[in-house]
Enzyme design. Structure first.
Site, mmCIF file in Angstrom:
data_model
loop_
_atom_site.group_PDB
_atom_site.id
_atom_site.type_symbol
_atom_site.label_atom_id
_atom_site.label_comp_id
_atom_site.label_asym_id
_atom_site.label_seq_id
_atom_site.Cartn_x
_atom_site.Cartn_y
_atom_site.Cartn_z
ATOM 1 N N LYS A 284 0.862 -1.190 0.000
ATOM 2 C CA LYS A 284 0.000 0.000 0.000
ATOM 3 C C LYS A 284 0.895 1.236 0.000
ATOM 4 O O LYS A 284 1.745 1.408 0.883
ATOM 5 C CB LYS A 284 -0.883 -0.051 1.249
ATOM 6 C CG LYS A 284 -2.140 0.764 1.162
ATOM 7 C CD LYS A 284 -3.022 0.464 2.379
ATOM 8 C CE LYS A 284 -4.302 1.240 2.367
ATOM 9 N NZ LYS A 284 -5.031 1.099 3.649
HETATM 10 O O1 G3P Z 1 -9.025 2.164 4.311
HETATM 11 C C1 G3P Z 1 -8.925 3.506 4.669
HETATM 12 C C2 G3P Z 1 -9.434 3.686 6.019
HETATM 13 O O2 G3P Z 1 -8.643 3.020 6.940
HETATM 14 C C3 G3P Z 1 -9.750 5.039 6.450
HETATM 15 O O3 G3P Z 1 -10.913 4.908 7.151
HETATM 16 O O4 G3P Z 1 -12.592 5.504 8.785
HETATM 17 O O5 G3P Z 1 -10.199 6.200 9.121
HETATM 18 O O6 G3P Z 1 -11.595 7.273 7.373
HETATM 19 P P1 G3P Z 1 -11.338 6.033 8.160
#
Ligand code: G3P
Length: 219
Positions: A87
């Site tokens: 990633k």
């Molecule tokens: O996959 C991306 C993710 O980890 C971000 O999610 O909920 O932190 O915006 P969030």
């Protein structure tokens, strides 16, 4: 649509895997920190533990931001397991690294994508997955789902093979709308996946069926 779980929590990964609908895992440095995983050796061992649970792709994020170190880190991650997807953040050296990895047959996930232009660059560089963060766009009063629509249109126009991995998914509506638009993958927390199970008419209908069965059986 493939379902990935967005966590580094081994219990939750096992629970999703046991449900039989899990296609992969995404992690990021914040999710690893949330589980208290730090230090190169612990991080590597944690990725190995995740790979031992699931059958599908496991995204492992580099923390380097310059080309040479992204390549070095990516190689170290990729050799851990065939399931590992490197990633890489959507930055200039990240795009160069994705192009390099693509030439080497190493799978990549271009992360922190917030615009159609960024997604176009990721596809041109040969990313295996592109991760638009829909929840974080919603958080700033922007329509995250319309970004997924734009990327789908652009990728279909040119038959790009990069898979749209809708990320920062927060709830069942995000999942359903992504499926309607045609996202290839969604990644979200276990709670979002499990929320697809729920409908009040299912609960009341089941309670009635069981009550009627018990009554007929004279219980
Ligand atoms: O996959 C991306 C993710 O980890 C971000 O999610 O909920 O932190 O915006 P969030």
């Amino acid at each position: 649509m493939k379902f990935f779980i967005d966590t580094a929590n081994l219990q939750q990964i096992k629970e999703a895997q046991d449900l039989g609908v899990l296609d992969g895992v995404t992690t990021n440095p914040s999710l690893m920190a949330k589980e208290g995983i730090s230090g190169a050796e612990n991080v590597i061992n944690h990725y190995k533990a995740i790979c031992a649970i699931v059958d599908g792709d496991v995204s492992a994020e580099v923390i380097s931001t310059d080309f040479d170190n992204i390549i070095k880190e990516g190689h170290e991650l990729a050799k851990l397991d065939d399931k590992i997807v490197v990633k890489v953040p959507m930055i200039k050296d990240g795009i160069k690294a994705i192009k390099y990895f693509s030439g080497e047959g190493i799978k990549t996930n271009c992360t922190l994508v917030f615009s159609a232009g960024q997604a176009l660059l990721a596809a041109k560089a040969g990313a295996t997955y592109v991760s638009p963060f829909i929840g974080r766009l919603d958080d700033i009063s922007t329509d995250g789902l319309s970004l997924i629509e734009d990327i789908r249109l652009i990728y279909d126009n040119y038959a790009y093979e990069t898979q749209i991995l809708a990320a920062s998914v927060r709830h069942s509506i995000h999942i359903i709308e992504c499926a309607k638009i045609g996202a290839d993958v969604m990644t979200g927390p276990l709670s979002a996946i499990l929320s697809l199970l729920k409908h009040p008419l299912t609960d009341s209908g089941l309670a009635q069926f069981l009550a009627d069965h018990a009554k007929a059986a004279g219980k």
